[in-house]
Design an enzyme around this catalytic site. Structure first.
Site, PDB file in Angstrom:
ATOM      1  CG  ASP A  36     -59.219  22.780  39.533  1.00 23.44           C
ATOM      2  OD1 ASP A  36     -60.571  23.607  40.348  1.00 23.44           O
ATOM      3  OD2 ASP A  36     -58.542  23.602  38.858  1.00 23.44           O
ATOM      4  CG  ASP A  77     -61.302  27.765  35.845  1.00 21.25           C
ATOM      5  OD1 ASP A  77     -61.297  28.952  34.975  1.00 21.25           O
ATOM      6  OD2 ASP A  77     -62.368  27.859  36.934  1.00 21.25           O
TER       7      ASP A  77
END
Length: 222
Positions: A8, A10
């Site tokens: 991922d 952020d």
């Protein structure tokens, strides 16, 4: 055992909360509302514009002002995409270790492509990562497994030989549904729900170097 690691963006690879939270506070001031402490906004950062408007304005996407505020927020954020954002401590070393082990790695995020691609470039990751899958790349975003499955296809890796690392429960849901080994990044934003230990991840890490150690113990350099 493993051939690729997917991250991922952020809250997992990069600490983008200062820029996302800063954009939210600019919008709050424009709307005549008081700024919020970054610590109060931070848990919502992985949820993007929905999280920022929920934390700052207390509204969901069904609210009549949502679309107007969302458009304004994204315009502000686009102008400060990487003013203060940076890779988390330990991530550069983790990526070095992954590459030394000859594993492929990529990014799977719910961030829209118009923000993902320039941010990845500004973070100086674009020359290194072998794939970037954004929230609007496939027909559905996480917690659907589609983006992760698409990334595995781009890397030529069977999902069961891939690791997916994320800091939100939906990341673990998506990774498990795709058939990947899942890692919860407990140093990230974590949302506002259950603790990472309750997400059902195969591994929970408090620092990126823990994943580097885990890989070093289980992957032989090619």
């Amino acid at each position: 055992m493993f051939e690729a690691v997917l991250f991922d963006l952020d809250g997992t690879l990069a600490d983008t909360a200062p820029d996302l939270g800063g954009a939210a506070n600019i919008l709050l001031l424009q709307e005549g509302r008081p700024e919020q402490p970054l610590a109060a906004l931070r848990p919502y950062t992985s949820q993007g514009v929905r999280g920022m408007l929920r934390a700052g304005f207390g509204i969901e996407n069904t609210h009549p002002d949502y679309e107007r505020l969302a458009a304004a927020f994204l315009e502000i954020y686009a102008a400060r995409l990487c003013d203060e954002s940076q890779l988390f401590a330990g991530i550069p070393e983790l990526l070095d270790r992954i590459e030394n082990l000859k594993l492929g790695w990529g990014i799977v995020t719910n961030k829209r492509m118009r923000f993902t691609d320039p941010l990845v470039e500004l973070l100086q990751l674009s020359p290194r990562t072998r794939c970037v899958v954004s929230g609007d790349t496939t027909a559905a975003a996480k917690p659907s497994p589609l983006p992760i499955l698409h990334a595995c296809a781009l890397l030529g890796c069977a999902p069961e030989k891939a690791i997916y690392v994320g800091d939100d429960q939906r990341d673990i849901i998506a990774g498990r549904a795709a058939g990947c080994f899942t890692v919860a990044a407990a140093y990230g934003y974590l949302g506002n729900g259950e603790a990472p230990d309750a997400w059902g991840a195969d591994l929970v890490i408090e620092q990126p170097e823990q994943l580097a150690t885990y890989l070093s113990q289980r992957v032989q350099p090619k």
